[in-house]
Design a protein around this motif. Structure first.
Motif, PDB file in Angstrom:
ATOM      1  N   GLN A 118       0.847  -1.326  -0.072  1.00 53.94           N
ATOM      2  CA  GLN A 118      -0.037  -0.028  -0.149  1.00 53.94           C
ATOM      3  C   GLN A 118       0.893   1.232   0.099  1.00 53.94           C
ATOM      4  O   GLN A 118       1.893   1.299   0.775  1.00 53.94           O
ATOM      5  CB  GLN A 118      -0.943   0.005   1.178  1.00 53.94           C
ATOM      6  N   ALA A 119       0.507   2.333  -0.733  1.00 55.99           N
ATOM      7  CA  ALA A 119       1.265   3.498  -0.884  1.00 55.99           C
ATOM      8  C   ALA A 119       0.493   4.672  -0.990  1.00 55.99           C
ATOM      9  O   ALA A 119      -0.615   4.409  -2.006  1.00 55.99           O
ATOM     10  CB  ALA A 119       2.680   3.340  -1.825  1.00 55.99           C
ATOM     11  N   ASP A 120       0.866   5.684  -0.565  1.00 48.57           N
ATOM     12  CA  ASP A 120      -0.085   7.122  -0.773  1.00 48.57           C
ATOM     13  C   ASP A 120       0.571   8.318  -0.394  1.00 48.57           C
ATOM     14  O   ASP A 120       1.829   8.261   0.035  1.00 48.57           O
ATOM     15  CB  ASP A 120      -1.321   6.908   0.019  1.00 48.57           C
ATOM     16  N   PHE A 121       0.412   9.344  -0.878  1.00 51.86           N
ATOM     17  CA  PHE A 121       0.941  10.657  -0.439  1.00 51.86           C
ATOM     18  C   PHE A 121      -0.232  11.692  -0.133  1.00 51.86           C
ATOM     19  O   PHE A 121      -1.152  11.493  -0.550  1.00 51.86           O
ATOM     20  CB  PHE A 121       2.022  11.134  -1.589  1.00 51.86           C
ATOM     21  N   ALA A 122       0.366  12.843   0.701  1.00 51.48           N
ATOM     22  CA  ALA A 122      -0.585  13.882   0.934  1.00 51.48           C
ATOM     23  C   ALA A 122       0.171  14.998   1.142  1.00 51.48           C
ATOM     24  O   ALA A 122       1.593  15.073   1.423  1.00 51.48           O
ATOM     25  CB  ALA A 122      -1.276  13.408   2.176  1.00 51.48           C
TER      26      ALA A 122
ATOM     27  N   LYS B  79       4.383  11.746  -5.954  1.00 57.61           N
ATOM     28  CA  LYS B  79       3.711  10.596  -6.636  1.00 57.61           C
ATOM     29  C   LYS B  79       4.294   9.644  -7.526  1.00 57.61           C
ATOM     30  O   LYS B  79       3.961   8.585  -7.636  1.00 57.61           O
ATOM     31  CB  LYS B  79       3.134  11.747  -8.105  1.00 57.61           C
TER      32      LYS B  79
ATOM     33  N   THR C 254       5.134   6.878  -4.860  1.00 53.99           N
ATOM     34  CA  THR C 254       3.868   6.091  -4.606  1.00 53.99           C
ATOM     35  C   THR C 254       3.414   5.086  -5.713  1.00 53.99           C
ATOM     36  O   THR C 254       3.030   4.249  -5.423  1.00 53.99           O
ATOM     37  CB  THR C 254       2.817   7.061  -4.562  1.00 53.99           C
ATOM     38  N   GLU C 255       3.503   5.759  -7.046  1.00 54.86           N
ATOM     39  CA  GLU C 255       3.174   4.611  -8.122  1.00 54.86           C
ATOM     40  C   GLU C 255       4.272   3.579  -8.437  1.00 54.86           C
ATOM     41  O   GLU C 255       3.847   2.566  -8.586  1.00 54.86           O
ATOM     42  CB  GLU C 255       3.322   5.489  -9.222  1.00 54.86           C
TER      43      GLU C 255
ATOM     44  N   LYS D  16       3.200   0.935  -5.464  1.00 52.62           N
ATOM     45  CA  LYS D  16       2.274   0.175  -5.757  1.00 52.62           C
ATOM     46  C   LYS D  16       2.356  -0.985  -6.731  1.00 52.62           C
ATOM     47  O   LYS D  16       1.377  -1.784  -6.799  1.00 52.62           O
ATOM     48  CB  LYS D  16       1.137   1.147  -6.189  1.00 52.62           C
TER      49      LYS D  16
ATOM     50  N   GLU E 186       3.677   5.943   3.241  1.00 57.17           N
ATOM     51  CA  GLU E 186       3.084   7.047   3.126  1.00 57.17           C
ATOM     52  C   GLU E 186       4.074   8.348   2.802  1.00 57.17           C
ATOM     53  O   GLU E 186       5.241   8.313   3.601  1.00 57.17           O
ATOM     54  CB  GLU E 186       2.131   7.636   4.160  1.00 57.17           C
TER      55      GLU E 186
END
Length: 198
Positions: A2-6, A116, A119-120, A123, A133
């Motif tokens: 799982q990976a995400d950014f904010a 970004k 994160t890509e 994933k 994250e």
């Protein structure tokens, strides 16, 4: 994975001051990028060989990134959104990442592009019980003229498992996958396997 950014640039969000130092002569920033021998002063690097390897890779002379702060910990507190993994333990860490190029430190677009892309890439790696994250935050870079507003990225990583040993193993694999993602982004053709070998 799982990976995400904010983006966290609000008035109450976490910030960093560079170079930083704790009050009362405690921990402080070491420029490991330009002085690798100072890594011996980073407690986290001495306590966890996996973190030491990751810090060495992030501060490699030919790389475009460097590190400012880090920490790691073990926990049995599983958040509701983590329960889907069915784990009872997690091993977590954070590493604050900076661009080495001074001009890049003040470009939000470059930080967003990096977050970004990483994160890509994460994933796309093999499925393991781990989560990453990337948080884009504000950094105040200090010089002789005062403080200048820029940015940095906090990279959080959690490995999950049935006990501390298993969660730490999944965390260590996640660190290696992140290192590979950085290398593929900035130094194509240089890869390490999940076991740490080149």
């Amino acid at each position: 994975m799982q990976a995400d950014f904010a983006v966290e640039l609000g008035a109450d969000d976490e910030t960093l001051e560079m170079p930083w130092a704790a009050d009362g002569g405690g921990p402080r920033y070491y420029d490991v990028k330009r002085h690798p021998e100072l890594l011996r002063n980073v407690v986290e690097a001495q306590s966890a060989p996996e973190m030491r390897q990751f810090l060495c890779a992030m501060n490699a002379p030919a790389g475009t990134l460097e590190t400012a702060k880090c920490d790691f910990w073990s926990s049995t507190e599983i958040n509701p959104e983590e329960e889907i993994l069915g784990a009872t333990h997690k091993f977590g860490s954070y590493v604050d990442l900076l661009f080495s190029d001074p001009s890049s430190r003040f470009s939000f677009a470059e930080h967003e592009q990096l977050a970004k892309r990483l994160t890509e890439l994460l994933k796309q790696v093999p499925e393991i019980p781990a989560a990453a994250e990337f948080l884009i935050r504000r950094c105040y870079y200090l010089d002789e003229e005062g403080a200048r507003d820029g940015f940095y990225i906090t990279f959080y990583l959690f490995g999950y498992g049935d006990d501390e040993a298993q969660s730490r193993q999944h965390w260590a694999i996640g660190l290696t996958l992140m290192e590979n993602a950085i290398r593929s982004r900035f130094s194509p053709g240089i890869q390490r396997g999940a076991d740490g070998d080149l």
